[in-house]
Write an enzyme that holds these catalytic residues in place. Structure first.
Site, PDB file in Angstrom:
ATOM      1  N   ASP A  97      39.656  40.181  33.457  1.00 39.75           N
ATOM      2  CA  ASP A  97      40.750  41.083  33.075  1.00 39.75           C
ATOM      3  C   ASP A  97      42.057  40.317  32.879  1.00 39.75           C
ATOM      4  O   ASP A  97      42.870  40.671  32.023  1.00 39.75           O
ATOM      5  CB  ASP A  97      40.934  42.168  34.134  1.00 39.75           C
ATOM      6  CG  ASP A  97      39.840  43.232  34.047  1.00 39.75           C
ATOM      7  OD1 ASP A  97      38.969  43.117  33.168  1.00 39.75           O
ATOM      8  OD2 ASP A  97      39.857  44.164  34.862  1.00 39.75           O
ATOM      9  N   HIS A 127      34.853  45.712  35.734  1.00 40.69           N
ATOM     10  CA  HIS A 127      36.129  45.074  36.008  1.00 40.69           C
ATOM     11  C   HIS A 127      35.881  43.758  36.756  1.00 40.69           C
ATOM     12  O   HIS A 127      35.033  43.683  37.640  1.00 40.69           O
ATOM     13  CB  HIS A 127      37.008  45.972  36.878  1.00 40.69           C
ATOM     14  CG  HIS A 127      37.559  47.145  36.134  1.00 40.69           C
ATOM     15  ND1 HIS A 127      38.871  47.220  35.714  1.00 40.69           N
ATOM     16  CD2 HIS A 127      36.969  48.296  35.722  1.00 40.69           C
ATOM     17  CE1 HIS A 127      39.063  48.365  35.087  1.00 40.69           C
ATOM     18  NE2 HIS A 127      37.925  49.036  35.079  1.00 40.69           N
ATOM     19  N   GLU A 170      41.052  42.735  42.293  1.00 40.18           N
ATOM     20  CA  GLU A 170      40.077  43.778  42.590  1.00 40.18           C
ATOM     21  C   GLU A 170      40.168  44.058  44.086  1.00 40.18           C
ATOM     22  O   GLU A 170      40.442  43.146  44.880  1.00 40.18           O
ATOM     23  CB  GLU A 170      38.660  43.355  42.215  1.00 40.18           C
ATOM     24  CG  GLU A 170      38.461  43.056  40.726  1.00 40.18           C
ATOM     25  CD  GLU A 170      38.715  44.243  39.826  1.00 40.18           C
ATOM     26  OE1 GLU A 170      38.639  45.406  40.298  1.00 40.18           O
ATOM     27  OE2 GLU A 170      39.017  44.026  38.630  1.00 40.18           O
ATOM     28  N   GLU A 215      32.311  53.805  45.625  1.00 37.62           N
ATOM     29  CA  GLU A 215      33.064  54.053  44.393  1.00 37.62           C
ATOM     30  C   GLU A 215      33.815  52.799  43.925  1.00 37.62           C
ATOM     31  O   GLU A 215      33.973  52.577  42.721  1.00 37.62           O
ATOM     32  CB  GLU A 215      34.030  55.223  44.574  1.00 37.62           C
ATOM     33  CG  GLU A 215      34.994  55.100  45.729  1.00 37.62           C
ATOM     34  CD  GLU A 215      34.466  55.693  47.029  1.00 37.62           C
ATOM     35  OE1 GLU A 215      35.309  56.092  47.859  1.00 37.62           O
ATOM     36  OE2 GLU A 215      33.231  55.753  47.201  1.00 37.62           O
ATOM     37  N   ASP A 228      45.303  39.374  37.922  1.00 36.00           N
ATOM     38  CA  ASP A 228      44.703  40.676  38.171  1.00 36.00           C
ATOM     39  C   ASP A 228      43.982  40.607  39.514  1.00 36.00           C
ATOM     40  O   ASP A 228      43.629  39.523  39.989  1.00 36.00           O
ATOM     41  CB  ASP A 228      43.718  41.043  37.054  1.00 36.00           C
ATOM     42  CG  ASP A 228      43.183  42.458  37.218  1.00 36.00           C
ATOM     43  OD1 ASP A 228      43.994  43.398  37.176  1.00 36.00           O
ATOM     44  OD2 ASP A 228      41.965  42.622  37.406  1.00 36.00           O
TER      45      ASP A 228
END
Length: 227
Positions: free
Chosen positions: A155, A150, A9, A52, A7
């Site tokens: 994850d 997250h 980010e 965000e 995963d």
């Protein structure tokens, strides 16, 4: 079979608009069982972190300021993933960022033929259902209570559990065990099951047993079978 569940980010949604990879977490699985071998790294994005995006993963510019650039860890990452299939949730997104970073390093992209997308698997198994990682973990009873934001490695750990469930869950272990036993017997190796031959047991009562049975029946008062 060796597979890598991973995963990422990022600073945003699209590497073509300048978004960058800031974290990657990879977990090694062999025959759908995690081995404990992982690759985890944070990267300096060489750009500002949108508020965000930080709200999603919690990785601030200050936290990432002393982390290596992707190019400094690219070789280590490629050694870890080797030529194994790569499993990700909405894999096109993660592959897009990974290959964008590799291209900026002048390295070959990871071929998308290696991509295993758990969203696609879940869509075939549960048409019309919610397909987010959270929703699927709830469906399969995978504990995610420790997940407040997250995180790539966290994850990936959840995804590894989900992947096993999507591919058959605990039945996988039974199938692999059966295959291993069959292969061992076929090969005649040390793990083959070898049983000593025994003559079949006689199931006919002997004369002595019949006499003992008749003697016992004679002691029964008013037997039902005599009425």
């Amino acid at each position: 079979m060796r597979e890598i569940v991973f995963d990422t980010e990022t600073t945003g949604l699209d590497p073509r608009s300048g978004d960058r990879l800031v974290e990657i977490g990879c977990i090694e699985m062999v025959n759908k069982v995690t081995t404990g071998q992982v690759f985890h790294a944070y990267f300096h994005p060489e750009r500002a972190m949108p508020a965000e995006a930080e709200a999603v993963h919690g990785l601030s510019e200050a936290f990432l300021s002393d982390k290596p650039r992707f190019r400094e860890r690219a070789d280590d990452l490629l050694v870890f993933i080797a030529d194994s299939p790569l499993v990700a949730h909405n894999a096109g997104f993660d592959f897009g960022f990974l290959n964008s970073e590799l291209a900026m390093c002048g390295l070959e992209p990871v071929c998308r033929s290696r991509m295993v997308d758990t969203v696609g698997i879940a869509k075939r198994r549960h048409p019309g259902a919610k397909l987010s990682l959270d929703a699927l973990c709830t469906r399969y009873g995978i504990d995610r209570s420790h997940r407040t934001k997250h995180g790539a490695l966290l994850d990936a750990e959840l995804l590894a559990q989900l992947y096993v469930e999507l591919m058959g869950g605990r039945q996988i272990g039974l199938e692999l065990a059966a295959e291993a036993a069959s292969a061992a017997v076929a090969d005649g190796g040390d793990t083959a099951v070898r049983r000593e031959w025994r003559a079949p047991r006689a199931h006919t009562a002997s004369a002595a047993e019949l006499a003992a049975h008749a003697q016992f029946l004679a002691t029964v008062n008013d037997p039902l079978w005599a009425r």
